[in-house]
Design a protein around this motif. Structure first.
Motif, PDB file in Angstrom:
ATOM      1  N   SER A  29      -3.318  -7.852   2.982  1.00  0.00           N
ATOM      2  CA  SER A  29      -2.078  -7.902   3.756  1.00  0.00           C
ATOM      3  C   SER A  29      -2.248  -7.224   5.113  1.00  0.00           C
ATOM      4  CB  SER A  29      -0.955  -7.202   2.983  1.00  0.00           C
ATOM      5  OG  SER A  29       0.163  -6.966   3.812  1.00  0.00           O
ATOM      6  N   ILE A  30      -1.762  -7.879   6.141  1.00  0.00           N
ATOM      7  CA  ILE A  30      -1.800  -7.277   7.469  1.00  0.00           C
ATOM      8  C   ILE A  30      -0.916  -6.028   7.502  1.00  0.00           C
ATOM      9  CG2 ILE A  30       0.121  -8.641   8.394  1.00  0.00           C
ATOM     10  CD1 ILE A  30      -3.097  -7.491  10.245  1.00  0.00           C
ATOM     11  N   ALA A  31       0.085  -5.985   6.623  1.00  0.00           N
ATOM     12  CA  ALA A  31       0.979  -4.818   6.599  1.00  0.00           C
ATOM     13  C   ALA A  31       0.238  -3.571   6.148  1.00  0.00           C
ATOM     14  CB  ALA A  31       2.164  -5.092   5.677  1.00  0.00           C
ATOM     15  N   THR A  32      -0.711  -3.720   5.220  1.00  0.00           N
ATOM     16  CA  THR A  32      -1.495  -2.572   4.776  1.00  0.00           C
ATOM     17  C   THR A  32      -2.345  -2.030   5.914  1.00  0.00           C
ATOM     18  OG1 THR A  32      -1.577  -3.481   2.531  1.00  0.00           O
ATOM     19  CG2 THR A  32      -3.175  -1.773   3.079  1.00  0.00           C
ATOM     20  N   ASP A  50      -3.481 -11.885   5.437  1.00  0.00           N
ATOM     21  CA  ASP A  50      -2.213 -12.550   5.161  1.00  0.00           C
ATOM     22  C   ASP A  50      -1.201 -12.020   6.171  1.00  0.00           C
ATOM     23  OD1 ASP A  50       0.166 -13.571   4.239  1.00  0.00           O
ATOM     24  OD2 ASP A  50      -0.075 -12.890   2.173  1.00  0.00           O
ATOM     25  N   PHE A  51      -0.710 -12.914   7.054  1.00  0.00           N
ATOM     26  CA  PHE A  51       0.224 -12.527   8.100  1.00  0.00           C
ATOM     27  C   PHE A  51       1.665 -12.908   7.750  1.00  0.00           C
ATOM     28  CE2 PHE A  51      -3.655 -12.222  10.545  1.00  0.00           C
ATOM     29  CZ  PHE A  51      -3.388 -11.229  11.474  1.00  0.00           C
ATOM     30  N   GLY A  63       0.783  -1.217   0.000  1.00  0.00           N
ATOM     31  CA  GLY A  63       0.000   0.000   0.000  1.00  0.00           C
ATOM     32  C   GLY A  63       0.821   1.275   0.000  1.00  0.00           C
ATOM     33  N   LEU A  64       2.143   1.151  -0.043  1.00  0.00           N
ATOM     34  CA  LEU A  64       3.018   2.322  -0.043  1.00  0.00           C
ATOM     35  C   LEU A  64       3.684   2.480  -1.402  1.00  0.00           C
ATOM     36  CD1 LEU A  64       4.785   1.795   3.394  1.00  0.00           C
ATOM     37  CD2 LEU A  64       2.912   3.376   2.900  1.00  0.00           C
ATOM     38  N   ASN A  74       8.959  -5.967   4.772  1.00  0.00           N
ATOM     39  CA  ASN A  74       8.954  -4.958   3.709  1.00  0.00           C
ATOM     40  C   ASN A  74       8.398  -3.634   4.199  1.00  0.00           C
ATOM     41  OD1 ASN A  74       9.987  -6.842   1.933  1.00  0.00           O
ATOM     42  ND2 ASN A  74       7.998  -7.405   1.094  1.00  0.00           N
ATOM     43  N   LEU A  75       7.386  -3.699   5.055  1.00  0.00           N
ATOM     44  CA  LEU A  75       6.823  -2.467   5.605  1.00  0.00           C
ATOM     45  C   LEU A  75       7.875  -1.739   6.447  1.00  0.00           C
ATOM     46  CD1 LEU A  75       4.397  -0.603   6.125  1.00  0.00           C
ATOM     47  CD2 LEU A  75       3.781  -2.072   8.064  1.00  0.00           C
TER      48      LEU A  75
END
Length: 576
Positions: free
Chosen positions: A363-366, A396-397, A236-237, A404-405
Motif C-alpha cells: 500500500s502506498i499509504a504504508t 497499490d494507489f 500499517g497503523l 483511511n490513513l
C-alpha cells in the motif's frame, strides 16, 4: 419455503481431538505468498489452519503488534467479523431442530410489544429471510450515527434497533433480491437471544462454544484472550477493536485458528456433535433453486472449477478472516489476519488450487505513513508523486488507502498530517466526491471553515446524494437547495439505458426501469436506485459510485462507465 429433512441425528455431545498432521497441506507457494504479504507491509500477521481427515496443520507468519513484535500463532486471538453470521445461522437452525421455531416463522413473532416488522404486498419477513439476506432490510440502519467512527457499532442501542425497524418501509418485495445486510443478521441474533432471555454471547457460548470446547471464542475478552490478542491494523497503523453489543450476531465474535478448526471439524462431519444436524441445516440452500448466490443460514456456497465450497469471510476495522470447507467434507481452511488487507484468495486457493492466488502490491499509504512519521510532509508529498509517476505498478494507489490513513491521523488528533493526506488525495482523485468530503471534515475540525465549505460543495456537486456533505454545509450556515436541485430525465431517455452491461467477464451490471426510476444491479448483488445528476450521468446513494451512459455517433447507448473508489470501468452494452 422448502422442507428440510435430516436423515439422522448424532446424540454424541462434545468434540474429540484430531491428531496434528505433518505440515504438508500448506504448499511452499502459499507460504512464500504469505511471507511476501507480511514483509511488504500488506498484512501485519497471518495465521492459516487446514483440517482434513488426515489431521490438522497450521502456518503462521508475522506479529501481533508492530509495537511489540510478538509473533502470531494458532492460539492468537482475532476478530472474525461476519463469520459470526454463520454462528447466528446455526443458533437459528438449532432452535428449529429442537422444535422451538420454524424457519418460516414471521419475525413479528419474536419482537417485543410495540415493535412492528415492515410488510410488503401482504408478505411478512420470515426468520430465514434475515439469515440469507433476502429480508429487503438494508445493509445498515439509517439511524446509525456513531460517536466514534473507528468503533462504529459500539453505541448502537437496542432502542435504535427497534426504532429503525418500526419506521422502515421496504423498497422491494421480500425474498425478491439478495442484499447483504448486517442489520438483518444482527437483528436475528438479538431476537434469538431474547427468546432465551440471554445475551447473544451467552447463547452462542452455551449452544456452540462450550459444547465444542472453543474456550477462546467469545465476544468479551477473557484474560487469556486479551493476553493472546493480535492487535488490528490498517495501513500499517494499529487501530481499535470493534464492539457490537446490539448487532452482535452480525460480527462481534473473536476467536483463534485452533477454535475455528474445531468449529469446521463439526461442520464438516469429521467430529461428532449433537450440533451437527443444525450445522447441516445451516449449509442447505434456503433460497429458490435457481437463485444466485446460494445461501443457507449464514453460510454461502460458491463453485470454483467444479469444486463446491461452503464459506464465509469477515472483516472489521483492523482484521480479515476466512472460513470455508469443501462441500464433500474432506478439507477445511481458516485464514486469520490482524490487518484489513484481503486474504480470501488464500483460503479459496488452499481449497481449490486452480483458483488464483493474488500477489497484492504494498500500500502506498504504508509508505506515506513511514515518510510522514520519519521525514516531513513535503518529503512525503514529493515522494508520493514521484512513485506514482515512475513506479505506479509497484504500489497499490487506491483512493481509499489514503482516505483511511487520513482518518487514522484524525483519530490520533494529528490534524496537520490528516489535512496533508486528504489534500493529497483530492489532488490524486479530483473526480471523487468522497475525498472532498473527507478533506472538508478535517478542515472543519481545524476551524478552516471557508476551505471546508469549498470542499463540501465540491463533494455534493460530484455526488448530490452525499447526505453528510449536505448536513455539514447546513451546520456551516450554507444554503443547499441549489446544490441538490432535482434533474428530470424523459422516459424515452431512461428506456434507452435499460439493459445489461458487461463490466468484466462474467460480471454484468443490469439497468432496469420501474415507472420513472432506474435501478442498477451487479452480478450477485442487490438492486439499488440510481439518481440522475445530468441527462446521462447517474449516482448511487448507498455507496460512493457514479454511472455515465455513453453514446456512439449514431446516438445509441453503447456502454456505461462506472466510477468508484478512484477507478473507472467501462462496460459494453450487450445486445439482446
Amino acid at each position: 419455503m422448502k422442507n428440510y429433512i435430516l436423515a439422522f441425528i448424532y446424540l454424541f455431545i462434545g468434540v474429540s481431538p484430531i491428531c496434528q498432521a505433518q505440515d504438508t497441506m500448506i504448499s511452499e507457494e502459499v507460504k512464500d505468498n504469505i511471507k511476501s504479504r507480511v514483509e511488504n507491509g500488506i498484512n501485519t500477521g497471518i495465521v492459516v489452519g487446514v483440517i482434513s481427515s488426515n489431521g490438522i496443520t497450521y502456518y503462521s507468519y508475522g506479529v501481533k503488534s508492530l509495537e511489540t513484535n510478538d509473533v502470531v500463532d494458532e492460539n492468537s486471538v482475532f476478530e472474525i467479523g461476519s463469520i459470526s453470521k454463520t454462528f447466528t445461522g446455526i443458533l437459528l437452525a438449532d432452535m428449529v431442530i429442537k422444535g422451538d421455531l420454524n424457519l418460516d416463522d414471521p419475525l413479528q413473532h419474536l419482537l417485543p410489544n410495540g415493535v412492528t416488522a415492515p410488510n410488503r404486498n401482504g408478505e411478512s419477513i420470515k426468520l430465514f429471510h434475515l439469515s440469507n439476506h433476502t429480508s429487503s432490510l438494508p445493509r445498515l440502519p439509517e439511524n446509525m450515527s456513531p460517536a466514534n467512527p473507528t468503533n462504529p457499532y459500539a453505541d448502537y442501542s437496542e432502542k435504535q434497533l427497534y426504532d429503525f425497524l418500526n419506521g422502515y418501509e421496504l423498497i422491494r418485495d421480500i425474498a425478491s433480491q439478495y442484499e447483504y445486510s448486517n442489520y438483518a443478521v444482527g437483528l436475528l441474533g438479538h431476537v434469538l437471544a431474547s427468546k432465551r432471555d440471554l445475551t447473544y454471547e451467552e447463547l452462542m457460548v452455551k449452544v456452540i462454544a462450550k459444547p465444542l470446547a472453543m474456550e477462546n471464542t467469545r465476544i468479551v475478552f477473557t484474560t487469556q484472550m486479551k493476553k493472546n490478542l493480535a492487535m488490528g491494523h490498517s495501513n500499517g497503523l494499529q487501530v481499535e477493536n470493534w464492539d457490537l453489543p446490539t448487532l452482535a450476531g452480525a460480527g462481534a465474535i473473536r476467536s483463534t485458528a485452533v477454535d475455528m478448526l474445531k468449529y469446521l471439524a463439526v461442520n464438516m462431519g469429521l467430529e461428532k456433535s449433537s450440533l451437527y444436524p443444525a450445522m447441516q441445516l445451516s449449509h442447505q440452500n434456503s433460497r429458490s433453486e435457481d437463485s444466485s448466490p446460494i445461501v443457507g443460514l449464514g453460510w454461502h456456497t460458491i463453485e470454483i472449477d467444479g469444486t463446491e465450497i461452503i464459506m464465509h469471510n469477515g472483516g472489521t476495522g483492523g482484521y480479515r478472516a476466512f472460513a470455508g470447507f469443501i462441500k464433500s467434507g474432506n478439507m477445511g481452511v481458516v485464514v486469520l489476519s490482524n490487518s484489513d488487507a484481503e486474504i480470501d484468495d488464500l483460503g479459496i486457493h488452499l481449497l481449490q488450487p486452480t483458483a488464483t492466488l493474488s500477489k497484492p502490491k504494498p500500500s502506498i499509504a504504508t509508505k506515506l505513513n513511514s515518510l510522514l512519521e520519519n521525514e516531513s510532509i513535503e518529503t512525503a508529498t514529493a515522494t508520493y508523486w514521484d512513485l506514482k509517476k515512475n513506479q505506479a505498478e509497484e504500489f497499490d494507489f487506491g483512493e481509499n488507502l489514503l482516505n483511511n490513513l487520513g482518518y487514522s491521523y484524525l483519530q490520533d488528533k494529528d490534524i496537520q498530517k490528516a489535512i496533508a493526506v486528504f489534500e493529497l488525495n483530492v489532488q490524486a482523485y479530483p473526480n471523487s466526491s468522497n475525498v472532498y468530503d473527507s478533506y472538508g471534515e478535517a478542515l472543519m475540525m481545524n476551524n478552516e471553515n471557508e476551505k471546508a465549505i469549498t470542499n463540501y460543495k465540491k463533494s455534493v456537486e460530484l455526488n448530490p446524494g452525499n447526505s453528510n456533505g449536505i448536513e455539514m454545509l447546513k451546520k456551516l450556515g450554507v444554503a443547499t437547495e441549489s446544490l441538490t436541485k432535482e434533474v428530470t430525465v424523459e422516459n424515452a431517455v431512461l428506456e434507452s439505458y435499460v439493459g445489461n452491461y458487461e463490466l468484466a467477464q462474467g460480471f454484468l451490471l443490469t439497468i432496469a426501469k420501474y415507472d420513472n426510476q432506474l435501478k442498477a444491479q451487479a452480478t450477485g448483488q442487490g438492486e439499488n436506485l440510481i439518481f440522475p445528476k445530468s441527462q446521462n450521468v447517474f449516482y448511487l446513494k448507498v455507496v460512493e459510485a457514479q454511472l455515465t451512459f455513453n453514446k456512439n455517433e449514431a446516438g445509441e447507448v453503447e456502454s456505461v462507465t462506472l466510477v468508484q473508489g478512484g477507478q473507472e470501468i467501462t462496460g459494453k452494452k450487450l445486445v439482446d
